[in-house]
Design a protein around this motif. Structure first.
Motif, PDB file in Angstrom:
ATOM      1  N   THR A 159       1.166  -1.116   0.029  1.00  0.00           N
ATOM      2  CA  THR A 159       0.187  -0.298  -0.050  1.00  0.00           C
ATOM      3  C   THR A 159       0.815   1.450  -0.001  1.00  0.00           C
ATOM      4  N   GLY A 160       2.133   1.220   0.612  1.00  0.00           N
ATOM      5  CA  GLY A 160       2.547   2.106   1.081  1.00  0.00           C
ATOM      6  C   GLY A 160       2.274   3.566   1.672  1.00  0.00           C
ATOM      7  N   ASP A 161       2.440   4.459   2.043  1.00  0.00           N
ATOM      8  CA  ASP A 161       2.274   5.131   3.630  1.00  0.00           C
ATOM      9  C   ASP A 161       1.421   5.910   2.830  1.00  0.00           C
ATOM     10  N   THR A 162       0.088   5.841   3.347  1.00  0.00           N
ATOM     11  CA  THR A 162      -0.746   6.404   3.038  1.00  0.00           C
ATOM     12  C   THR A 162      -1.921   6.216   3.919  1.00  0.00           C
ATOM     13  N   VAL A 163      -2.619   7.723   3.980  1.00  0.00           N
ATOM     14  CA  VAL A 163      -4.293   7.431   4.895  1.00  0.00           C
ATOM     15  C   VAL A 163      -5.064   6.961   3.596  1.00  0.00           C
ATOM     16  N   LEU A 164      -6.382   6.800   4.491  1.00  0.00           N
ATOM     17  CA  LEU A 164      -7.606   5.629   3.434  1.00  0.00           C
ATOM     18  C   LEU A 164      -7.992   6.768   3.380  1.00  0.00           C
ATOM     19  N   HIS A 165      -7.789   7.616   1.750  1.00  0.00           N
ATOM     20  CA  HIS A 165      -8.686   8.158   0.983  1.00  0.00           C
ATOM     21  C   HIS A 165      -9.247   7.595  -0.457  1.00  0.00           C
ATOM     22  N   ARG A 166      -9.969   8.466  -0.978  1.00  0.00           N
ATOM     23  CA  ARG A 166     -10.970   8.037  -2.141  1.00  0.00           C
ATOM     24  C   ARG A 166     -10.308   7.430  -3.030  1.00  0.00           C
ATOM     25  N   PRO A 167      -9.079   8.497  -3.791  1.00  0.00           N
ATOM     26  CA  PRO A 167      -8.673   6.781  -4.778  1.00  0.00           C
ATOM     27  C   PRO A 167      -7.951   5.109  -4.291  1.00  0.00           C
ATOM     28  N   LEU A 168      -7.755   5.488  -2.662  1.00  0.00           N
ATOM     29  CA  LEU A 168      -6.723   4.928  -2.756  1.00  0.00           C
ATOM     30  C   LEU A 168      -8.100   4.014  -2.134  1.00  0.00           C
ATOM     31  N   ARG A 169      -9.195   3.564  -1.483  1.00  0.00           N
ATOM     32  CA  ARG A 169     -10.696   2.771  -1.880  1.00  0.00           C
ATOM     33  C   ARG A 169     -10.761   2.343  -2.979  1.00  0.00           C
ATOM     34  N   ARG A 170     -10.785   3.678  -4.233  1.00  0.00           N
ATOM     35  CA  ARG A 170     -11.540   2.883  -5.513  1.00  0.00           C
ATOM     36  C   ARG A 170     -10.556   1.791  -6.298  1.00  0.00           C
ATOM     37  N   VAL A 171      -9.073   2.490  -5.659  1.00  0.00           N
ATOM     38  CA  VAL A 171      -8.115   1.377  -6.211  1.00  0.00           C
ATOM     39  C   VAL A 171      -8.152  -0.421  -5.603  1.00  0.00           C
ATOM     40  N   ALA A 172      -8.731  -0.446  -4.647  1.00  0.00           N
ATOM     41  CA  ALA A 172      -9.043  -1.531  -3.583  1.00  0.00           C
ATOM     42  C   ALA A 172     -10.439  -2.801  -4.098  1.00  0.00           C
ATOM     43  N   ARG A 173     -10.811  -1.185  -4.630  1.00  0.00           N
ATOM     44  CA  ARG A 173     -12.299  -1.848  -5.100  1.00  0.00           C
ATOM     45  C   ARG A 173     -12.109  -2.956  -6.410  1.00  0.00           C
ATOM     46  N   THR A 174     -10.938  -2.356  -6.856  1.00  0.00           N
ATOM     47  CA  THR A 174     -10.932  -2.808  -8.393  1.00  0.00           C
ATOM     48  C   THR A 174      -9.725  -4.389  -8.783  1.00  0.00           C
ATOM     49  N   LEU A 175      -8.162  -4.041  -7.293  1.00  0.00           N
ATOM     50  CA  LEU A 175      -7.643  -4.967  -7.451  1.00  0.00           C
ATOM     51  C   LEU A 175      -7.807  -6.484  -7.204  1.00  0.00           C
ATOM     52  N   ASP A 176      -7.721  -7.478  -7.611  1.00  0.00           N
ATOM     53  CA  ASP A 176      -7.241  -8.977  -7.690  1.00  0.00           C
ATOM     54  C   ASP A 176      -6.106  -9.018  -6.939  1.00  0.00           C
ATOM     55  N   VAL A 177      -6.377  -8.548  -5.287  1.00  0.00           N
ATOM     56  CA  VAL A 177      -5.481  -9.575  -4.541  1.00  0.00           C
ATOM     57  C   VAL A 177      -5.150 -10.003  -4.093  1.00  0.00           C
ATOM     58  N   ASP A 178      -3.480 -10.888  -4.233  1.00  0.00           N
ATOM     59  CA  ASP A 178      -3.719 -12.272  -3.541  1.00  0.00           C
ATOM     60  C   ASP A 178      -3.338 -11.717  -2.174  1.00  0.00           C
ATOM     61  N   VAL A 179      -1.987 -11.030  -2.123  1.00  0.00           N
ATOM     62  CA  VAL A 179      -1.081 -10.884  -1.136  1.00  0.00           C
ATOM     63  C   VAL A 179      -1.496  -9.363  -0.485  1.00  0.00           C
ATOM     64  N   VAL A 180      -1.614  -8.622   0.369  1.00  0.00           N
ATOM     65  CA  VAL A 180      -1.554  -7.338   0.549  1.00  0.00           C
ATOM     66  C   VAL A 180      -0.487  -6.993   1.388  1.00  0.00           C
ATOM     67  N   LEU A 181       0.446  -5.911   1.466  1.00  0.00           N
ATOM     68  CA  LEU A 181       1.726  -5.283   2.613  1.00  0.00           C
ATOM     69  C   LEU A 181       0.581  -3.917   3.220  1.00  0.00           C
ATOM     70  N   LEU A 182       0.570  -3.953   4.584  1.00  0.00           N
ATOM     71  CA  LEU A 182      -0.326  -2.993   4.831  1.00  0.00           C
ATOM     72  C   LEU A 182       0.986  -2.208   5.780  1.00  0.00           C
ATOM     73  N   HIS A 183       0.640  -0.717   5.068  1.00  0.00           N
ATOM     74  CA  HIS A 183       1.198   0.606   5.979  1.00  0.00           C
ATOM     75  C   HIS A 183       1.034   1.001   6.586  1.00  0.00           C
ATOM     76  N   LEU A 184       0.533   1.040   8.320  1.00  0.00           N
ATOM     77  CA  LEU A 184      -0.150   1.063   9.353  1.00  0.00           C
ATOM     78  C   LEU A 184       0.476   2.383  10.240  1.00  0.00           C
ATOM     79  N   GLY A 185       0.336   2.138  11.176  1.00  0.00           N
ATOM     80  CA  GLY A 185       1.059   2.676  12.382  1.00  0.00           C
ATOM     81  C   GLY A 185       0.677   4.299  12.692  1.00  0.00           C
ATOM     82  N   SER A 186      -0.611   4.896  12.158  1.00  0.00           N
ATOM     83  CA  SER A 186      -1.261   5.823  12.720  1.00  0.00           C
ATOM     84  C   SER A 186      -0.533   7.135  13.216  1.00  0.00           C
TER      85      SER A 186
END
Length: 259
Positions: A159-186
């Protein structure tokens, strides 16, 4: 099967169909304070589980951004010239000025080939490393979606370092993902109060509900003083939601793990 070795922070050594891929290389020891611009800073509290010299040959370095030390520190930077290819942001590629660096903006793709390996297609995905209107301050950041050969879908999404924003939501809906690496930490800084610069556990729950990966691996959620969400709170948040609990894998630092 993909084999992941979590070095620490955002740094993961990935072995994917013959490709050796390193994400956001950080290998400096703990204890140093790094500046992040505009009066902000953070102390590295945990060192890497592997030394830079123990990583071995690397085909590809995926660098979400080059201008923050928690994603690229001094010892990590020293590894860049030795990789066959470094994929990063467009401004990052210009700053690095390395012959092996390729810069991508969100939505752009590059295809990598090597003898005896299936092709690797890298697509940059959108990141916003902070609140609205923060991009001029936080700089350009991207995530990466990896596809192998002619197989459908995305083998790994970082995912990279990011907040959850509209373009990220849109991509998440369209990708057919096997494994996701989540950059978190707030990520938060005293200078900017409650403003967040990366996702927290609740954001991760929402993103996983949208992307529905087979496996989700949290990374970059501890080891620095600018992380505001305690690791145990993150774990509890993900464990409290059946959909997240079913797919999340916690990696033991330094231990190669098949996912």
């Amino acid at each position: 099967m993909t084999t992941l070795t979590h070095v620490g922070g955002p740094t993961v050594l990935m072995e994917l169909d013959g490709w050796r891929i390193l994400t956001d290389p950080t290998f400096d020891p703990a204890g140093r304070r790094y500046g992040f611009g505009w009066g902000t800073s953070s102390v590295k509290q945990s060192g890497p589980a592997l030394a830079a010299g123990d990583v071995g040959p690397v085909d590809v370095i995926l660098l979400s951004h080059d201008h923050h030390a928690d994603n690229l520190d001094d010892l990590g930077r020293a590894l860049l010239p030795g990789a066959t290819t470094v994929v990063t942001t467009r401004p990052g590629a210009r700053r690095l000025a390395l012959p092996n660096a390729r810069g991508l903006a969100a939505g752009e793709t590059t295809r990598l080939t090597a003898p005896g390996k299936p092709s690797l297609t890298v697509t940059a995905t959108p990141c916003r490393h902070g609140p609205p209107l923060s991009r001029p301050v936080a700089g350009a950041v991207v995530g990466f979606a990896l596809a192998v050969g002619d197989r459908p879908g995305v083998a790994v999404w970082m995912t990279g370092d990011t907040v959850l924003h509209r373009p990220l939501r849109r991509v998440a809906r369209t990708l057919d993902v096997d494994v996701v690496l989540l950059h978190l930490g707030s990520v938060r800084f005293p200078q900017t109060g409650p403003l967040r610069y990366s996702m927290d556990g609740r954001d991760a729950v929402d993103l996983l509900a949208l992307s529905r990966p087979r496996v989700a691996v949290p990374v970059h959620y501890d080891g620095w003083s600018h992380f505001a969400e305690p690791p145990q709170h993150l774990r509890s948040t993900l464990a409290a939601h059946p959909g997240s609990r079913a797919v999340v894998r916690w990696l033991e630092p330094g231990i190669p793990t098949g996912v």
